[in-house]
Design a protein around this motif. Structure first.
Motif, PDB file in Angstrom:
ATOM      1  N   THR A   1       0.858  -1.181   0.000  1.00 39.14           N
ATOM      2  CA  THR A   1       0.000   0.000   0.000  1.00 39.14           C
ATOM      3  C   THR A   1       0.898   1.236   0.000  1.00 39.14           C
ATOM      4  O   THR A   1       1.677   1.432   0.944  1.00 39.14           O
ATOM      5  CB  THR A   1      -0.924   0.027   1.231  1.00 39.14           C
ATOM      6  N   ILE A   2       0.821   2.024  -1.041  1.00 41.41           N
ATOM      7  CA  ILE A   2       1.690   3.193  -1.182  1.00 41.41           C
ATOM      8  C   ILE A   2       0.865   4.463  -1.013  1.00 41.41           C
ATOM      9  O   ILE A   2      -0.056   4.726  -1.786  1.00 41.41           O
ATOM     10  CB  ILE A   2       2.384   3.211  -2.573  1.00 41.41           C
ATOM     11  N   HIS A   3       1.170   5.248   0.022  1.00 38.25           N
ATOM     12  CA  HIS A   3       0.521   6.550   0.213  1.00 38.25           C
ATOM     13  C   HIS A   3       1.233   7.596  -0.639  1.00 38.25           C
ATOM     14  O   HIS A   3       2.469   7.677  -0.616  1.00 38.25           O
ATOM     15  CB  HIS A   3       0.569   6.966   1.688  1.00 38.25           C
ATOM     16  N   LEU A   4       0.476   8.374  -1.386  1.00 40.41           N
ATOM     17  CA  LEU A   4       1.078   9.411  -2.214  1.00 40.41           C
ATOM     18  C   LEU A   4       1.489  10.595  -1.342  1.00 40.41           C
ATOM     19  O   LEU A   4       0.762  10.991  -0.427  1.00 40.41           O
ATOM     20  CB  LEU A   4       0.088   9.897  -3.283  1.00 40.41           C
ATOM     21  N   ASP A   5       2.665  11.155  -1.639  1.00 38.65           N
ATOM     22  CA  ASP A   5       3.142  12.337  -0.911  1.00 38.65           C
ATOM     23  C   ASP A   5       2.600  13.595  -1.597  1.00 38.65           C
ATOM     24  O   ASP A   5       3.319  14.336  -2.256  1.00 38.65           O
ATOM     25  CB  ASP A   5       4.679  12.344  -0.893  1.00 38.65           C
ATOM     26  N   VAL A   6       1.281  13.811  -1.442  1.00 40.45           N
ATOM     27  CA  VAL A   6       0.633  14.963  -2.088  1.00 40.45           C
ATOM     28  C   VAL A   6       0.874  16.207  -1.233  1.00 40.45           C
ATOM     29  O   VAL A   6       0.396  16.294  -0.101  1.00 40.45           O
ATOM     30  CB  VAL A   6      -0.880  14.724  -2.267  1.00 40.45           C
ATOM     31  N   GLN A   7       1.642  17.152  -1.767  1.00 43.94           N
ATOM     32  CA  GLN A   7       1.997  18.347  -1.004  1.00 43.94           C
ATOM     33  C   GLN A   7       1.066  19.524  -1.277  1.00 43.94           C
ATOM     34  O   GLN A   7       0.940  20.412  -0.435  1.00 43.94           O
ATOM     35  CB  GLN A   7       3.452  18.736  -1.313  1.00 43.94           C
ATOM     36  N   SER A   8       0.454  19.532  -2.445  1.00 46.12           N
ATOM     37  CA  SER A   8      -0.499  20.613  -2.724  1.00 46.12           C
ATOM     38  C   SER A   8      -1.521  20.174  -3.759  1.00 46.12           C
ATOM     39  O   SER A   8      -1.245  19.294  -4.589  1.00 46.12           O
ATOM     40  CB  SER A   8       0.226  21.877  -3.204  1.00 46.12           C
ATOM     41  N   VAL A   9      -2.696  20.791  -3.666  1.00 40.77           N
ATOM     42  CA  VAL A   9      -3.740  20.616  -4.691  1.00 40.77           C
ATOM     43  C   VAL A   9      -4.180  22.009  -5.119  1.00 40.77           C
ATOM     44  O   VAL A   9      -4.569  22.829  -4.287  1.00 40.77           O
ATOM     45  CB  VAL A   9      -4.955  19.832  -4.152  1.00 40.77           C
TER      46      VAL A   9
END
Length: 559
Positions: A401-409
């Motif tokens: 299970t890979i969590h995305l390193d989403v820094q901004s939307v």
């Protein structure tokens, strides 16, 4: 005892009630599976739309035919739908593999199929908002068709006016007309539609195509003809929803396929564990802003600042556009053409392959990092929640299970403005979801100050996420603008995006709770101004400056 004072219902109250009735009615009809738009089952829809009298539908409640609204609606429905007695709304059920030719409306990305002379199938892959959009447009179309019928039928249905018989002769025999003959039928249509010669001629020119210059005549004839068949010969028009569609709606079927295809591309290219910035925008402004200067060095010297983007936005610049796309694909951009049915194409940009020495951006905020930018094309209404919710979920592959390193939307788009005019910019501080008590305040990384100095006005404040842009009228919008809500504009996706971002970051832990959000919109119309609604036409080149100003500020904050 004194009697309580009864407050008089305002037009804004009536409009709010009409919108609520419209949506309750549409959801009921969808659950039911079919209905007859001009019968008893469609009565609530018709009455609510006539009570609401949305700006986009102009004179819908008057006897005369509404021509600007007709143009707006026909551009969003499949060609030939006015000839069809039966309309089926379906899921993606494999018609693309058949011999039927897909019909795509000019202003809506949806596949439609003409099954036979009486039936049109419309594929719904973008959620409930798309169903609401289609049903309100069809209701408008059928109301207008009965206006035509009422004007041409005489003697209790025994006969028709002379003008109608002449129009029928031209359409059924597909006659080629001289300019003089065309003038004659334009005058006759003026009598049928309750419009002036100039108004009819403008509409004729708007609908005219090379293949069918008399398309407007055909459109009016078939609208009237099907209304006549309905009233005199009991050949009722009907709208049906396929069982597959009713089962799939609300289950993120297409959104999950779409999101997983993006994550697989990230995984296959070794990008899935890098810092990620998601941008909802068009498919050109981010690419042109990052790569345009390097891809077109000669043009960049001649055309400074946004002049280069104006050049690239010109319809005659296809060679230059191709040059930028080719350069971008060789320098970190991966294009993902949608195959899921969402109709949302995607660009993945590996900024480690971008030449920052010669392009317009300095690396300040991402020094030592190799950010990945995911640019997703515009979602439609509730589809924004489905797609963003699925995109922010962890990717499960091979037991991992890979969590995305989403820094901004970052969300950039077009919206209706309630002060100012076309091309001006709106910076929201919160999204209010129309018809509910839901509201979404947030810290916007973009500020009014960021977007000043580009030659357009900038406004900040609350924005309302509407159930449908085609359902707003001036009374309702004035209430939102003048009351303590202090709304500066309206759009269809903001609350849905923010709901997905908040649940993923604050509740479910799918992404960091410190994710940064940016929202900015440029005005496509001012629905409070007569003649400035969406039905009055697009932005044209005036949209270049606000589009690229917003894009530039988003990228500056990322880099």
């Amino acid at each position: 005892m004194s009697k309580p004072i009864q407050k008089e219902r305002t037009r804004a109250h009536e409009s709010t009630s009409a919108i609520e009735r419209l949506y309750i009615s549409m959801r009921h009809l969808f659950s039911r599976g079919f209905y007859k738009p001009m019968g008893v089952s469609g009565e609530t829809l018709r009455k609510s739309l006539l009570s609401l009298r949305p700006e986009i539908y102009g004179s819908i409640a008057e006897d005369k035919t509404e021509l600007n609204g007709l143009v707006y609606v026909i551009e969003r429905l499949p060609e030939g739908i006015e000839e069809c007695q039966f309309i089926y709304l379906t899921a993606d059920e494999g018609y693309r593999n058949s011999k039927f030719k897909a019909i795509v409306p000019p202003k809506r990305r949806r596949n439609c199929y003409r099954i036979d002379k009486n039936q049109m199938n419309i594929e719904i892959t973008r959620g409930r908002s798309e169903i609401y959009d289609i049903l309100t447009h069809l209701t408008f179309l059928f109301i207008e068709s009965h206006k035509i019928k009422d004007r041409v039928v005489i003697n209790n249905g025994e006969s028709f006016i002379r003008e109608w018989l002449l129009l029928e002769d031209i359409v059924l025999h597909n006659k080629t007309l001289t300019d003089e003959e065309k003038d004659v039928i334009v005058v006759h249509l003026g009598n049928i539609l309750g419009r002036t010669y100039d108004e009819i001629y403008d509409a004729y020119n708007t609908f005219s195509t090379e293949e069918n210059p008399n398309r407007f005549f055909h459109l009016i004839y078939w609208l009237g003809k099907l209304a006549i068949n309905e009233s005199l010969y009991d050949q009722k028009r009907s709208i049906k929803f396929s069982s597959v569609l009713t089962e799939e709606i609300g289950h993120h079927y297409y959104g999950e396929l779409w999101a997983n295809s993006i994550k697989k591309v990230l995984l296959d290219n070794g990008l899935i564990e890098r810092p990620i910035h998601i941008i909802s925008a068009n498919m050109h402004s981010v690419m042109n802003s990052i790569y345009g200067k390097n891809a077109l060095p000669k043009e960049a010297k001649k055309h400074k600042d946004f002049q280069l983007f104006e050049l690239l936005s010109n319809s005659n610049s296809s060679a230059l556009q191709s040059a930028v796309k080719n350069y971008a694909s060789e320098n970190g951009l991966i294009y993902i053409k949608d195959t899921s049915g969402t109709n949302i194409n995607v660009q993945v940009i590996d900024t480690d392959k971008v030449d920052f020495d010669t392009n317009s951006f300095n690396k300040v905020n991402s020094v030592g990092e190799k950010p990945v930018i995911i640019v997703m094309d515009y979602a439609f209404g509730e589809q924004a929640f489905e797609t963003m919710d699925e995109l922010l979920k962890p990717y499960k592959t091979g037991g991992n299970t890979i969590h995305l390193d989403v820094q901004s939307v970052s969300i950039m788009g077009k919206a209706g403005i309630l002060e100012g005019g076309k091309g001006d910019i709106m910076i929201p501080s919160s999204h209010i979801f129309e018809g509910t008590a839901d509201n979404y305040p947030f810290k916007n990384e973009l500020s009014k100050k960021d977007l000043e100095g580009f030659g357009v006005q900038v406004f900040d404040g609350a924005m309302i996420t509407v159930l449908g842009t085609s359902l707003q009228n001036k009374d309702l919008l004035k209430f939102f603008h003048d009351s303590t809500w202090n709304v500066i504009g309206l759009e269809m996706e903001g609350a849905h995006y923010q709901k997905a971002i908040q649940s993923a970051s604050k509740i479910r832990g799918n992404i960091s709770e410190n994710v940064k959000v940016r929202y900015a919109y440029y005005a496509s119309d001012n629905p409070l101004e007569t003649g400035a609604t969406l039905a009055s036409g697009g932005l044209g080149m005036s949209g270049v400056t606000p589009t690229y100003a917003i894009t530039q500020k988003i990228l500056e904050q990322i880099f």
